[in-house]
Scaffold this motif. Structure first.
Motif, PDB file in Angstrom:
ATOM      1  N   HIS A  19      -9.081  -7.086  17.890  1.00 37.25           N
ATOM      2  CA  HIS A  19      -9.741  -7.082  16.587  1.00 37.25           C
ATOM      3  C   HIS A  19      -9.028  -6.259  15.509  1.00 37.25           C
ATOM      4  CE1 HIS A  19     -13.209  -9.146  18.300  1.00 37.25           C
ATOM      5  NE2 HIS A  19     -13.160  -8.291  19.292  1.00 37.25           N
ATOM      6  N   VAL A  20      -8.250  -5.269  15.918  1.00 40.63           N
ATOM      7  CA  VAL A  20      -7.598  -4.388  14.946  1.00 40.63           C
ATOM      8  C   VAL A  20      -6.135  -4.772  14.742  1.00 40.63           C
ATOM      9  CG1 VAL A  20      -6.965  -1.999  14.426  1.00 40.63           C
ATOM     10  CG2 VAL A  20      -9.176  -2.513  15.518  1.00 40.63           C
ATOM     11  N   LEU A  21      -5.462  -5.103  15.815  1.00 42.26           N
ATOM     12  CA  LEU A  21      -4.033  -5.372  15.737  1.00 42.26           C
ATOM     13  C   LEU A  21      -3.663  -6.536  14.815  1.00 42.26           C
ATOM     14  CD1 LEU A  21      -1.574  -5.018  18.650  1.00 42.26           C
ATOM     15  CD2 LEU A  21      -1.349  -6.945  17.100  1.00 42.26           C
ATOM     16  N   PRO A  22      -4.385  -7.666  14.837  1.00 44.41           N
ATOM     17  CA  PRO A  22      -3.962  -8.780  13.962  1.00 44.41           C
ATOM     18  C   PRO A  22      -3.857  -8.409  12.483  1.00 44.41           C
ATOM     19  CG  PRO A  22      -5.451  -9.594  15.645  1.00 44.41           C
ATOM     20  CD  PRO A  22      -5.455  -8.092  15.770  1.00 44.41           C
ATOM     21  N   PRO A  23      -4.856  -7.754  11.867  1.00 42.61           N
ATOM     22  CA  PRO A  23      -4.660  -7.366  10.464  1.00 42.61           C
ATOM     23  C   PRO A  23      -3.644  -6.242  10.281  1.00 42.61           C
ATOM     24  CG  PRO A  23      -6.834  -6.666  11.239  1.00 42.61           C
ATOM     25  CD  PRO A  23      -6.266  -7.549  12.292  1.00 42.61           C
ATOM     26  N   LEU A  24      -3.507  -5.359  11.274  1.00 37.74           N
ATOM     27  CA  LEU A  24      -2.508  -4.294  11.161  1.00 37.74           C
ATOM     28  C   LEU A  24      -1.098  -4.872  11.094  1.00 37.74           C
ATOM     29  CD1 LEU A  24      -3.463  -1.328  13.526  1.00 37.74           C
ATOM     30  CD2 LEU A  24      -3.680  -1.468  11.049  1.00 37.74           C
ATOM     31  N   ARG A  25      -0.860  -5.940  11.814  1.00 41.46           N
ATOM     32  CA  ARG A  25       0.474  -6.537  11.883  1.00 41.46           C
ATOM     33  C   ARG A  25       0.990  -6.980  10.513  1.00 41.46           C
ATOM     34  NH1 ARG A  25       2.364  -9.085  16.708  1.00 41.46           N
ATOM     35  NH2 ARG A  25       3.275 -10.644  15.321  1.00 41.46           N
ATOM     36  N   THR A  26       0.075  -7.228   9.584  1.00 42.04           N
ATOM     37  CA  THR A  26       0.489  -7.740   8.276  1.00 42.04           C
ATOM     38  C   THR A  26       0.988  -6.629   7.355  1.00 42.04           C
ATOM     39  OG1 THR A  26      -1.729  -7.522   7.297  1.00 42.04           O
ATOM     40  CG2 THR A  26      -1.247  -9.561   8.500  1.00 42.04           C
ATOM     41  N   ARG A  27       0.803  -5.370   7.744  1.00 38.57           N
ATOM     42  CA  ARG A  27       1.207  -4.255   6.898  1.00 38.57           C
ATOM     43  C   ARG A  27       2.676  -3.902   7.138  1.00 38.57           C
ATOM     44  NH1 ARG A  27      -4.167  -4.031   7.797  1.00 38.57           N
ATOM     45  NH2 ARG A  27      -5.510  -2.913   6.326  1.00 38.57           N
ATOM     46  N   ARG A  28       3.355  -3.498   6.093  1.00 34.80           N
ATOM     47  CA  ARG A  28       4.764  -3.152   6.242  1.00 34.80           C
ATOM     48  C   ARG A  28       4.943  -1.892   7.066  1.00 34.80           C
ATOM     49  NH1 ARG A  28       9.248  -2.274   1.378  1.00 34.80           N
ATOM     50  NH2 ARG A  28      11.043  -1.972   2.767  1.00 34.80           N
ATOM     51  N   TYR A  29       4.143  -0.876   6.765  1.00 34.69           N
ATOM     52  CA  TYR A  29       4.161   0.360   7.536  1.00 34.69           C
ATOM     53  C   TYR A  29       2.766   0.603   8.091  1.00 34.69           C
ATOM     54  CZ  TYR A  29       8.601   1.079   5.179  1.00 34.69           C
ATOM     55  OH  TYR A  29       9.869   0.925   4.702  1.00 34.69           O
ATOM     56  N   ILE A  30       2.699   0.999   9.334  1.00 31.66           N
ATOM     57  CA  ILE A  30       1.426   1.142  10.032  1.00 31.66           C
ATOM     58  C   ILE A  30       1.284   2.581  10.499  1.00 31.66           C
ATOM     59  CG2 ILE A  30       0.019   0.356  11.972  1.00 31.66           C
ATOM     60  CD1 ILE A  30       1.770  -2.262  11.868  1.00 31.66           C
ATOM     61  N   HIS A  31       0.319   3.286   9.928  1.00 31.52           N
ATOM     62  CA  HIS A  31       0.053   4.669  10.326  1.00 31.52           C
ATOM     63  C   HIS A  31      -1.281   4.731  11.066  1.00 31.52           C
ATOM     64  CE1 HIS A  31       3.357   6.726   8.239  1.00 31.52           C
ATOM     65  NE2 HIS A  31       3.249   5.752   7.349  1.00 31.52           N
ATOM     66  N   VAL A  32      -1.245   5.378  12.220  1.00 31.23           N
ATOM     67  CA  VAL A  32      -2.421   5.520  13.085  1.00 31.23           C
ATOM     68  C   VAL A  32      -2.659   7.006  13.312  1.00 31.23           C
ATOM     69  CG1 VAL A  32      -3.399   5.013  15.368  1.00 31.23           C
ATOM     70  CG2 VAL A  32      -1.918   3.327  14.229  1.00 31.23           C
ATOM     71  N   TRP A  33      -3.912   7.418  13.273  1.00 31.95           N
ATOM     72  CA  TRP A  33      -4.273   8.806  13.577  1.00 31.95           C
ATOM     73  C   TRP A  33      -5.096   8.816  14.848  1.00 31.95           C
ATOM     74  CZ3 TRP A  33      -7.641  12.299   9.832  1.00 31.95           C
ATOM     75  CH2 TRP A  33      -7.714  13.601  10.355  1.00 31.95           C
ATOM     76  N   ASP A  34      -4.575   9.470  15.882  1.00 31.36           N
ATOM     77  CA  ASP A  34      -5.341   9.717  17.099  1.00 31.36           C
ATOM     78  C   ASP A  34      -5.822  11.159  17.030  1.00 31.36           C
ATOM     79  OD1 ASP A  34      -6.340  10.219  19.636  1.00 31.36           O
ATOM     80  OD2 ASP A  34      -4.853   8.974  20.635  1.00 31.36           O
ATOM     81  N   LEU A 165      -8.591   6.531   5.412  1.00 27.07           N
ATOM     82  CA  LEU A 165      -8.181   5.170   5.738  1.00 27.07           C
ATOM     83  C   LEU A 165      -7.772   4.398   4.493  1.00 27.07           C
ATOM     84  CD1 LEU A 165     -10.936   4.165   8.318  1.00 27.07           C
ATOM     85  CD2 LEU A 165      -8.480   4.218   8.786  1.00 27.07           C
ATOM     86  N   GLU A 166      -6.814   3.510   4.647  1.00 25.26           N
ATOM     87  CA  GLU A 166      -6.484   2.595   3.568  1.00 25.26           C
ATOM     88  C   GLU A 166      -7.586   1.542   3.449  1.00 25.26           C
ATOM     89  OE1 GLU A 166      -2.750   0.889   4.574  1.00 25.26           O
ATOM     90  OE2 GLU A 166      -3.517  -0.189   6.300  1.00 25.26           O
ATOM     91  N   SER A 167      -7.562   0.782   2.399  1.00 28.18           N
ATOM     92  CA  SER A 167      -8.572  -0.252   2.194  1.00 28.18           C
ATOM     93  C   SER A 167      -8.577  -1.223   3.369  1.00 28.18           C
ATOM     94  CB  SER A 167      -8.274  -1.012   0.899  1.00 28.18           C
ATOM     95  OG  SER A 167      -9.220  -2.030   0.685  1.00 28.18           O
ATOM     96  N   GLY A 168      -9.752  -1.435   3.943  1.00 29.00           N
ATOM     97  CA  GLY A 168      -9.869  -2.331   5.089  1.00 29.00           C
ATOM     98  C   GLY A 168      -9.413  -1.741   6.400  1.00 29.00           C
ATOM     99  N   GLY A 169      -9.130  -0.431   6.425  1.00 32.19           N
ATOM    100  CA  GLY A 169      -8.685   0.222   7.652  1.00 32.19           C
ATOM    101  C   GLY A 169      -9.802   0.331   8.681  1.00 32.19           C
ATOM    102  N   PHE A 170      -9.419   0.692   9.905  1.00 29.65           N
ATOM    103  CA  PHE A 170     -10.343   0.671  11.031  1.00 29.65           C
ATOM    104  C   PHE A 170     -10.577   2.072  11.601  1.00 29.65           C
ATOM    105  CE2 PHE A 170      -8.564  -3.526  10.758  1.00 29.65           C
ATOM    106  CZ  PHE A 170      -9.621  -4.366  11.070  1.00 29.65           C
ATOM    107  N   PHE A 171     -11.815   2.293  12.049  1.00 28.72           N
ATOM    108  CA  PHE A 171     -12.197   3.515  12.744  1.00 28.72           C
ATOM    109  C   PHE A 171     -12.770   3.129  14.099  1.00 28.72           C
ATOM    110  CE2 PHE A 171     -15.887   6.550  13.431  1.00 28.72           C
ATOM    111  CZ  PHE A 171     -15.119   7.536  14.017  1.00 28.72           C
TER     112      PHE A 171
END
Length: 202
Positions: A19-34, A165-171
Motif C-alpha cells: 500500500h505504501v511502496l507503489p506511490p513512493l516509487r513515483t518520487r524522485r527522492y524517498i526519505h523514510v524515518w524509522d 511528512l510530505e503531502s500524501g505521505g504515510f504514517f
C-alpha cells in the motif's frame, strides 16, 4: 539493551509493500524515518523490502533515517557496522538472506550488504523534543514507542509526524496502537486491518 530481530513484523512489512511502496516509487527522492529503530533490524528489514520491490535504480534514491533515544549509547555503532548474530537473522527467508548477508568472520555473526547499509543512517533523537529530524518524509514508521508515552505526548508526537511528512505521505505504527481521537482528522486510514495512514492536508 532492547532486543529485536530481522523481519519481526511481517504483516506490517507486507502492508508497506502493498500500500505504501507503489506511490513512493513515483518520487524522485524517498526519505523514510524509522523512529525508535533500536539496534537496526527494523530499518534494515524495511530497506531490504524496498530494495527487493524497487530495483537498484530507484532504491539508490532511498534514505532511511533511523533514530532512537538509545540510553545504552551503542545503537549507532551496531547499525553502522551492520553485523548481527545468528539469533537476529535466522528468521529471514533463505533466498533474501543469501542475497543480503555474508559471514563476517566472527563465529555466528553475519554482515549485511553494503548497499543496504548505505541506505540507513542513524542518529540519537528524543521524540518528545517534538523536533523532526527533517521534513518531507514519504513514510514515517514508529512502532513500540508511542505506547510508552502519556496520551497527551502521543498526540503531540503524532502531530509532529504529520507536519514532517510530505503531502500524501504515510504514517505506520503497530497494530495495537490506535489513533488518538484528537488527531484522527489529520489522517486517512489506508487499510482497515492495519495501522497504515495517509496524511491529509489541513
Amino acid at each position: 539493551m532492547a532486543f529485536t530481530y530481522f523481519f519481526r513484523d511481517l504483516q506490517t512489512l507486507d502492508m508497506i509493500r502493498r500500500h505504501v511502496l507503489p506511490p513512493l516509487r513515483t518520487r524522485r527522492y524517498i526519505h523514510v524515518w524509522d523512529a525508535g529503530c533500536a539496534m537496526g533490524p527494523e530499518p534494515y528489514s524495511l530497506a531490504i523490502i524496498l530494495r527487493e520491490n524497487m530495483g537498484p535504480m530507484i532504491f539508490r534514491n532511498v534514505k532511511i533515517h533511523a533514530t532512537d533515544i538509545d540510553e545504552s549509547g551503542h545503537f549507532g555503532d551496531i547499525i553502522r557496522e551492520g553485523i548481527y548474530p545468528e539469533e537476529q537473522v535466522k528468521r529471514i527467508p533463505g533466498d533474501i538472506f543469501e542475497r543480503y548477508f555474508k559471514e563476517n568472520g566472527k563465529p555466528g555473526h553475519f554482515e549485511i550488504a553494503k548497499e543496504i547499509r548505505n541506505c540507513v543512517s542513524y542518529r540519537k533523537h528524543d521524540l518528545l523534543t517534538l523536533a523532526p529530524v527533517r521534513k518531507d518524509f514519504g513514510l514515517i514508521l514508529c512502532k513500540n514507542v508511542l505506547l510508552h508515552f502519556k496520551e497527551s505526548e502521543r498526540v503531540d508526537v503524532i502531530r509532529m509526524f504529520h507536519d514532517a511528512l510530505e503531502s500524501g505521505g504515510f504514517f505506520v505504527t503497530e497494530q495495537t496502537q490506535k489513533m488518538p481521537v484528537q488527531v484522527e482528522g489529520l489522517w486517512e486510514r489506508v487499510v482497515a486491518n492495519a495501522q497504515v495512514y495517509r496524511k491529509l492536508e489541513t
